[in-house]
Design a protein around this motif. Sequence first.
Motif, short mmCIF file in Angstrom:
data_model
loop_
_atom_site.label_atom_id
_atom_site.label_comp_id
_atom_site.label_asym_id
_atom_site.label_seq_id
_atom_site.Cartn_x
_atom_site.Cartn_y
_atom_site.Cartn_z
N PRO A 159 -2.55 -34.44 -0.75
CA PRO A 159 -1.55 -34.00 0.23
C PRO A 159 -1.11 -32.56 -0.03
CG PRO A 159 -0.52 -35.43 -1.35
CD PRO A 159 -1.99 -35.39 -1.69
N GLY A 160 -1.94 -31.62 0.35
CA GLY A 160 -1.61 -30.22 0.19
C GLY A 160 -0.75 -29.74 1.33
N LEU A 161 -0.71 -28.46 1.50
CA LEU A 161 0.09 -27.82 2.52
C LEU A 161 -0.40 -28.19 3.92
CD1 LEU A 161 2.28 -25.67 3.25
CD2 LEU A 161 0.43 -23.98 3.12
N LEU A 162 0.53 -28.56 4.78
CA LEU A 162 0.25 -28.77 6.19
C LEU A 162 0.72 -27.53 6.93
CD1 LEU A 162 -0.55 -30.45 8.69
CD2 LEU A 162 1.78 -31.41 8.65
N VAL A 163 -0.19 -26.86 7.62
CA VAL A 163 0.15 -25.67 8.40
C VAL A 163 0.08 -26.05 9.86
CG1 VAL A 163 -0.46 -23.29 8.95
CG2 VAL A 163 -0.77 -24.15 6.61
N ILE A 164 1.19 -25.93 10.55
CA ILE A 164 1.27 -26.23 11.99
C ILE A 164 1.43 -24.91 12.72
CG2 ILE A 164 2.50 -27.47 13.80
CD1 ILE A 164 3.55 -29.36 11.56
N VAL A 165 0.47 -24.62 13.60
CA VAL A 165 0.45 -23.34 14.30
C VAL A 165 0.84 -23.55 15.75
CG1 VAL A 165 -0.97 -21.36 14.95
CG2 VAL A 165 -1.36 -22.50 12.75
N ASP A 166 1.86 -22.83 16.19
CA ASP A 166 2.33 -22.82 17.57
C ASP A 166 1.38 -21.90 18.34
OD1 ASP A 166 3.69 -22.48 19.99
OD2 ASP A 166 5.50 -21.66 19.06
N SER A 196 6.50 -30.29 25.99
CA SER A 196 6.81 -29.03 25.32
C SER A 196 6.06 -28.92 23.99
CB SER A 196 8.32 -28.96 25.05
OG SER A 196 8.63 -28.04 24.03
N GLY A 197 5.39 -27.79 23.80
CA GLY A 197 4.72 -27.54 22.53
C GLY A 197 5.72 -27.49 21.38
N ASP A 198 6.87 -26.87 21.63
CA ASP A 198 7.90 -26.78 20.59
C ASP A 198 8.36 -28.16 20.15
OD1 ASP A 198 7.64 -24.07 20.98
OD2 ASP A 198 9.70 -23.75 21.65
N VAL A 249 8.07 -29.88 16.39
CA VAL A 249 9.22 -30.48 15.69
C VAL A 249 8.92 -31.94 15.33
CG1 VAL A 249 11.64 -31.18 15.94
CG2 VAL A 249 10.90 -28.90 16.69
N ASP A 250 8.31 -32.67 16.23
CA ASP A 250 7.97 -34.06 15.97
C ASP A 250 6.98 -34.17 14.80
OD1 ASP A 250 7.99 -36.93 16.60
OD2 ASP A 250 5.92 -36.58 17.24
#
Length: 132
Positions: free
Chosen positions: A12-19, A85-87, A91-92
């Motif tokens: 479980p490394g870094l999760l990067v979420i890109v908008d 909404s992408g935002d 958040v979810d």
Amino acid sequence: MNAPVNDSTSLPGLLVIVDAANVVGSVPDGWWHDRRGAAERLRDRLAADGVPGRAGPVEVVLVVEGAARGVDSVPGVRVESAPGSGDDHVVDLVARTTGDRPVLVVTADRELRRRVSELGAEVAGPRTVRPA
């Protein structure tokens, strides 16, 4: 450079979420003529380059919305089409992950940055993954 990992069963490394909408919109290169194509180019860049400066396993999730919905995932980048909404979708994702592993959200959207920071995510601007 670190290759992104797209296997949630790995460490479980870094999760990067890109908008995606925000990052694509950060450079006025004509993206508005082909939003889907712009999101695909960002996805491909993330798959090739990962997230510069981040050590260890990295899982990259690209959140798309609107005309960019339906962009396919590729090895190294999971693409999620926001149903609304992408935002809100970002958040979810953060809310479902916070506490399990570190999360980095890439966006310049001030309100989104505030919302995910309150949930414990780190935030970074678009240049983190898309140099000018």
